[in-house]
Design a protein around this motif. Structure first.
Motif, PDB file in Angstrom:
ATOM      1  N   PHE A  49      57.077  17.718-133.985  1.00 16.58           N
ATOM      2  CA  PHE A  49      56.670  18.636-132.926  1.00 16.58           C
ATOM      3  C   PHE A  49      57.675  18.591-131.776  1.00 16.58           C
ATOM      4  N   CYS A  50      58.112  17.366-131.429  1.00 15.77           N
ATOM      5  CA  CYS A  50      59.096  17.225-130.353  1.00 15.77           C
ATOM      6  C   CYS A  50      60.401  17.915-130.710  1.00 15.77           C
ATOM      7  N   ASN A  51      60.761  17.857-132.004  1.00 15.77           N
ATOM      8  CA  ASN A  51      61.998  18.518-132.407  1.00 15.77           C
ATOM      9  C   ASN A  51      61.889  20.024-132.271  1.00 15.77           C
ATOM     10  N   LEU A  53      60.199  21.432-130.021  1.00 16.67           N
ATOM     11  CA  LEU A  53      60.420  21.645-128.584  1.00 16.67           C
ATOM     12  C   LEU A  53      61.904  21.543-128.247  1.00 16.67           C
ATOM     13  N   ASN A  54      62.556  20.502-128.773  1.00 18.66           N
ATOM     14  CA  ASN A  54      63.967  20.285-128.468  1.00 18.66           C
ATOM     15  C   ASN A  54      64.812  21.490-128.849  1.00 18.66           C
ATOM     16  N   GLU A  55      64.527  22.012-130.037  1.00 15.31           N
ATOM     17  CA  GLU A  55      65.342  23.121-130.517  1.00 15.31           C
ATOM     18  C   GLU A  55      65.057  24.409-129.762  1.00 15.31           C
ATOM     19  N   ASN A  56      63.848  24.507-129.213  1.00 18.39           N
ATOM     20  CA  ASN A  56      63.472  25.797-128.642  1.00 18.39           C
ATOM     21  C   ASN A  56      63.309  25.776-127.132  1.00 18.39           C
ATOM     22  N   ALA A  57      63.796  24.711-126.489  1.00 17.72           N
ATOM     23  CA  ALA A  57      63.670  24.635-125.033  1.00 17.72           C
ATOM     24  C   ALA A  57      64.283  25.868-124.385  1.00 17.72           C
ATOM     25  N   ALA A  58      65.495  26.232-124.837  1.00 15.95           N
ATOM     26  CA  ALA A  58      66.165  27.391-124.254  1.00 15.95           C
ATOM     27  C   ALA A  58      65.356  28.656-124.505  1.00 15.95           C
ATOM     28  N   LEU A  59      64.835  28.759-125.719  1.00 16.62           N
ATOM     29  CA  LEU A  59      64.069  29.957-126.069  1.00 16.62           C
ATOM     30  C   LEU A  59      62.823  30.087-125.198  1.00 16.62           C
ATOM     31  N   ILE A  60      62.201  28.928-124.889  1.00 19.52           N
ATOM     32  CA  ILE A  60      61.010  28.965-124.032  1.00 19.52           C
ATOM     33  C   ILE A  60      61.378  29.567-122.676  1.00 19.52           C
ATOM     34  N   ILE A  61      62.514  29.112-122.124  1.00 16.94           N
ATOM     35  CA  ILE A  61      62.927  29.616-120.814  1.00 16.94           C
ATOM     36  C   ILE A  61      63.243  31.106-120.882  1.00 16.94           C
ATOM     37  N   LEU A  62      63.993  31.493-121.917  1.00 19.89           N
ATOM     38  CA  LEU A  62      64.341  32.907-122.067  1.00 19.89           C
ATOM     39  C   LEU A  62      63.082  33.752-122.203  1.00 19.89           C
ATOM     40  N   SER A  63      62.116  33.232-122.981  1.00 16.79           N
ATOM     41  CA  SER A  63      60.897  34.008-123.223  1.00 16.79           C
ATOM     42  C   SER A  63      60.071  34.159-121.959  1.00 16.79           C
ATOM     43  N   CYS A  64      60.082  33.138-121.098  1.00 21.78           N
ATOM     44  CA  CYS A  64      59.361  33.249-119.827  1.00 21.78           C
ATOM     45  C   CYS A  64      59.884  34.439-119.042  1.00 21.78           C
ATOM     46  N   GLY A  65      61.219  34.528-118.946  1.00 15.98           N
ATOM     47  CA  GLY A  65      61.822  35.652-118.232  1.00 15.98           C
ATOM     48  C   GLY A  65      61.482  36.964-118.897  1.00 15.98           C
ATOM     49  N   MET A  66      61.556  36.958-120.235  1.00 15.00           N
ATOM     50  CA  MET A  66      61.283  38.176-120.990  1.00 15.00           C
ATOM     51  C   MET A  66      59.853  38.645-120.739  1.00 15.00           C
ATOM     52  N   SER A  67      58.903  37.681-120.770  1.00 10.84           N
ATOM     53  CA  SER A  67      57.496  38.047-120.550  1.00 10.84           C
ATOM     54  C   SER A  67      57.336  38.695-119.188  1.00 10.84           C
ATOM     55  N   LEU A  68      57.989  38.106-118.195  1.00  8.36           N
ATOM     56  CA  LEU A  68      57.891  38.621-116.831  1.00  8.36           C
ATOM     57  C   LEU A  68      58.334  40.080-116.775  1.00  8.36           C
ATOM     58  N   VAL A  69      59.498  40.351-117.386  1.00  9.09           N
ATOM     59  CA  VAL A  69      60.009  41.723-117.378  1.00  9.09           C
ATOM     60  C   VAL A  69      59.080  42.641-118.163  1.00  9.09           C
ATOM     61  N   MET A  70      58.567  42.115-119.281  1.00  7.04           N
ATOM     62  CA  MET A  70      57.698  42.948-120.113  1.00  7.04           C
ATOM     63  C   MET A  70      56.373  43.238-119.415  1.00  7.04           C
ATOM     64  N   ILE A  71      55.908  42.291-118.595  1.00  5.18           N
ATOM     65  CA  ILE A  71      54.663  42.530-117.852  1.00  5.18           C
ATOM     66  C   ILE A  71      54.840  43.706-116.883  1.00  5.18           C
ATOM     67  N   THR A  72      56.051  43.829-116.328  1.00  4.83           N
ATOM     68  CA  THR A  72      56.280  44.970-115.436  1.00  4.83           C
ATOM     69  C   THR A  72      56.597  46.238-116.214  1.00  4.83           C
ATOM     70  N   GLY A  73      56.550  46.161-117.535  1.00 12.59           N
ATOM     71  CA  GLY A  73      56.768  47.353-118.344  1.00 12.59           C
ATOM     72  C   GLY A  73      58.212  47.582-118.728  1.00 12.59           C
ATOM     73  N   TYR A 186      60.770  11.387-128.771  1.00  9.98           N
ATOM     74  CA  TYR A 186      61.544  11.693-127.566  1.00  9.98           C
ATOM     75  C   TYR A 186      61.757  13.199-127.439  1.00  9.98           C
ATOM     76  N   VAL A 187      62.024  13.617-126.229  1.00  9.49           N
ATOM     77  CA  VAL A 187      62.437  15.005-126.013  1.00  9.49           C
ATOM     78  C   VAL A 187      63.734  14.999-125.209  1.00  9.49           C
ATOM     79  N   GLU A 188      64.451  16.116-125.265  1.00 10.38           N
ATOM     80  CA  GLU A 188      65.691  16.222-124.498  1.00 10.38           C
ATOM     81  C   GLU A 188      65.388  16.715-123.090  1.00 10.38           C
ATOM     82  N   ILE A 189      66.413  16.613-122.226  1.00 16.00           N
ATOM     83  CA  ILE A 189      66.229  17.031-120.833  1.00 16.00           C
ATOM     84  C   ILE A 189      65.814  18.488-120.746  1.00 16.00           C
TER      85      ILE A 189
END
Lengths: 342, 361
Positions: A49-51, A53-73, A186-189
């Protein structure tokens, strides 16, 4: 029977945001349980499970931004390109120019900021379709990555490698290996950064006035305008934050892979959009939840892992599975929308 | 006749949508004329097989612009009807090409002879591409998903599906006849893709002239509800435009695979969706749907190819190419944005008013 009925009414009275969130979390839990039961072993270890997370940390951040933009349409498909551009620029800065790590973080933020200002201005104030703007942004970023440096290469700088290999152990969670030793998961920074951003964004969208404005603008532009919300400014801020998050996400990606390449994060925009949609953010705007997005990313990567460990490890299966999953969730959303209009 | 035509063109040129692509083409040509007049040189040479062929950058533009022109036809219709663009065309071309090779080579990727006539392979590719087009169309028309997001699905999966069709092998066709579609027919020095594009343009011209397709797509694009109240079926029309784009994609798949006699799933028709959208935008068509001008789009496609060829001529690497094109796209969309146009008109009005005031004074 009666219980079923009440469940039905609960579902019917639920707001779209919550309903889609529930669907997402249920799907994720079912999928992970399925993996644990049928594929066993690997998925039982916390480290798996941690892996993810490790592999997708960047994707999580990108998706947060994407969701925000998508919420505004809106939509922003330049995030993958920005990630690649950040990776390459930082790699060149650290390795060839002998720059410091702080400096490289500055570069990442600067790229994100410039992108956000430019795209936000075009979308919000010149009223150009966000898709076209960010499509151009994506191609520009990919092209610029090649112009910055053609050949892919690994960063050898010691300070950077040390930072890249820093691991945060999770106390008390782990598994016993073959020799009977207990090994901490463990998880990465990057994961820490990603989770902080998820929490911040969640709080931002839930409890601040600007955060609520995003929903209002995405839900109905006209009513938002009549409520006295500055629609243009809100859209601008959404794109600005999304691009800055793309810059941060790019740096986290860079920390994970430790190299610069023009083909980095190819299709990341697609995964980010897919995660947001699976997480219950509606393309039509006004509906969405950052926690859902987090689960969207987890669902997406879990199914990828399942596909890979079930023996379909040829590369094309990943693309097809993601597309099928996206398709299903898009149709679910469409049905939810239809339910509402009835 | 010729003269009447010329006068017709000139009198309409400023009013016409064609003004934008023609102006862009002129700018590119003038730039080339100043930088290096060799751009316009066309020579008659012979290829390896001893067939005559014309060489020169202009011929390259006509040759490689063909696929784009064919795609622009379908893309224009999709844009007009649904107010969005199909970004899966590159991936769909990979699928169509893969199907053609699969039918031609069977399961043996190094087969010496063709397993089926080329026309059969092409028709099967047409059916497959049309089906994928219909899939996109259903997502857009029935499920009301934004076109660009709906086609994102095929955009992600397309190249994977293409690889899957041929089991990730790279079949090679060993037949001279297959190379004709993307190369030369012996004795005719002009590349065949140009003729294929001409045939497609002729067909769509006849279709627009003698059927109500053009009118209906525009009606749906301008106001879907009004179109529905007038007895049109917006769902069917939208799906139809996507199917037509699918057929265009199949033709492009044939040309693309014929050029190489093989396929490279990750590279074939890469970034072509960007060029196709750009062609429609350059043609002055509203990207939000509604009215369209087919000629402007087709001309736009060749202008894009002229730009690409020019960039290649100045040794821009193919990976860096998108950055330059992106700048052109941004300039174009900003210039054509309604807000910018209004402001520009206001400024022009003010300037004129100022001049009149001066004259009065």
């Amino acid at each position: 029977m009666e219980q079923k009925k009440s469940l039905k009414t609960i579902l019917k009275n639920m707001s779209d945001t919550n309903l889609l969130l529930v669907i997402t979390i249920v799907v994720f839990l079912l999928m992970y349980a399925f993996a644990m039961i049928f594929l066993g072993k690997g998925f039982l270890k916390p480290q798996t499970f941690c892996n993810i997370l490790n592999e997708n940390a960047a994707l999580i951040i990108l998706s947060c931004g994407m969701s925000l933009v998508m919420i505004t349409g809106g939509i922003d498909i330049s995030v993958g390109g920005v990630t690649a551009l950040v990776c390459m620029s930082c790699a060149v800065f650290i390795d060839y120019k002998g720059g410091s790590i702080i400096g490289s973080i500055g570069i990442a933020l600067l790229i994100g900021l410039l992108y956000g200002l430019f795209q936000g201005y075009l979308v919000a104030y010149l009223d150009i379709q966000p898709f076209i703007v960010s499509l151009a942004g994506m191609f520009f970023a990919r092209g610029m990555t090649t112009i910055v440096n053609t050949e892919p290469f690994n960063v050898a700088n010691e300070a950077f490698v040390a930072l890249k290999d820093t691991r945060v152990s999770l106390p008390g969670i782990g598994s016993v290996n073959k020799n009977g030793d207990f090994i901490n998961a463990y998880v990465e920074i990057g994961v820490v950064v990603a989770l902080i951003i998820v929490i911040l964004m969640f709080a931002f969208l839930r409890w601040t006035q600007i955060g609520r404005n995003f929903y209002a603008v995405g839900g109905n532009k006209q009513s938002a305008l009549m409520l006295g919300i500055n629609v243009k400014k809100t859209k601008f801020i959404a794109h600005l934050i999304c691009s800055i998050l793309a810059g941060i996400g790019g740096y986290v990606y860079f920390l994970h892979v430790g190299s610069g390449s023009a083909s980095h994060a190819s299709g990341a925009e697609m995964n980010a959009i897919a995660s947001s949609i699976i997480g219950g953010t509606m393309l039509t705007g006004g509906v969405g939840n950052i926690i859902g997005t987090l689960f969207g990313v987890l669902s997406l990567s879990t199914i990828k892992n399942i596909v890979a460990s079930a023996g379909f490890d040829q590369a094309w299966w990943t693309g097809i599975t993601v597309a099928v999953m996206l398709c299903i969730f898009l149709v679910i959303q469409s049905v939810v929308l239809a339910r509402k209009s009835k | 006749m010729e003269r009447i035509k010329q006068r017709f063109v000139i009198s309409n040129i400023f009013r016409n949508q064609l003004f934008i692509p023609i102006a862009a083409l002129l700018i590119i040509f003038i730039f080339n004329l100043i930088a290096d007049p060799g751009f316009f040189k066309v020579t008659l040479g012979y290829n390896n097989a001893g067939n005559p062929l014309l060489n020169g950058y202009l011929i390259t533009i006509l040759d490689y612009g063909s696929e784009l022109a064919i795609l622009a036809i379908g893309m224009t219709l999709v844009t007009a009807a649904s107010g969005g663009q199909d970004i899966s065309v590159g991936a769909a071309i990979a699928i169509a090409g893969s199907v053609i090779l699969r039918v031609l080579c069977g399961s043996d990727s190094r087969s010496e002879e063709l397993h089926a006539p080329i026309i059969v392979a092409f028709l099967i590719a047409c059916v497959v591409a049309a089906l994928f087009g219909a899939f996109n169309g259903v997502l857009v028309a029935v499920f009301k998903i934004q076109p660009m997001v709906a086609t994102l699905i095929l955009y992600t999966a397309g190249r994977s599906i293409a690889a899957w069709i041929n089991n990730n092998e790279l079949p090679i066709v060993n037949d001279v006849r297959f190379t004709y579609f993307g190369g030369l027919i012996p004795g005719i020095p002009i590349p065949v893709p140009f003729f294929i594009a001409a045939i497609c343009v002729a067909i769509i011209f006849l279709v627009l002239k003698f059927t109500t397709l053009g009118l209906y797509t525009q009606a749906v694009g301008i106001n879907e509800r009004a179109a529905k109240l007038n007895g049109l079926n917006p769902v069917a029309i939208k799906i139809l435009t996507f199917v037509i784009l699918g057929l265009c994609v199949a033709v492009c798949g044939l040309i693309k695979t014929s050029r190489l006699s093989t396929i490279n799933y990750s590279v074939i028709a890469k970034d072509i969706e960007m060029d196709a959208i750009l062609a429609v935008a350059l043609g002055g068509n509203a990207l939000g749907g509604g009215k369209f001008n087919m000629w402007a789009s087709i001309l736009g496609a060749y202008v894009i190819q002229a730009l690409t060829t020019t960039l290649y001529k100045f040794n821009v690497k193919s990976n860096a190419l998108p950055a330059y094109k992106a700048v052109v796209v941004i300039i174009l969309v900003v210039a054509s944005a309604p807000i910018v146009r209004e402001k520009a008109q206001e400024i022009v009005k003010k300037l004129r008013a100022g001049r009149v005031e001066k004259e009065v004074a």
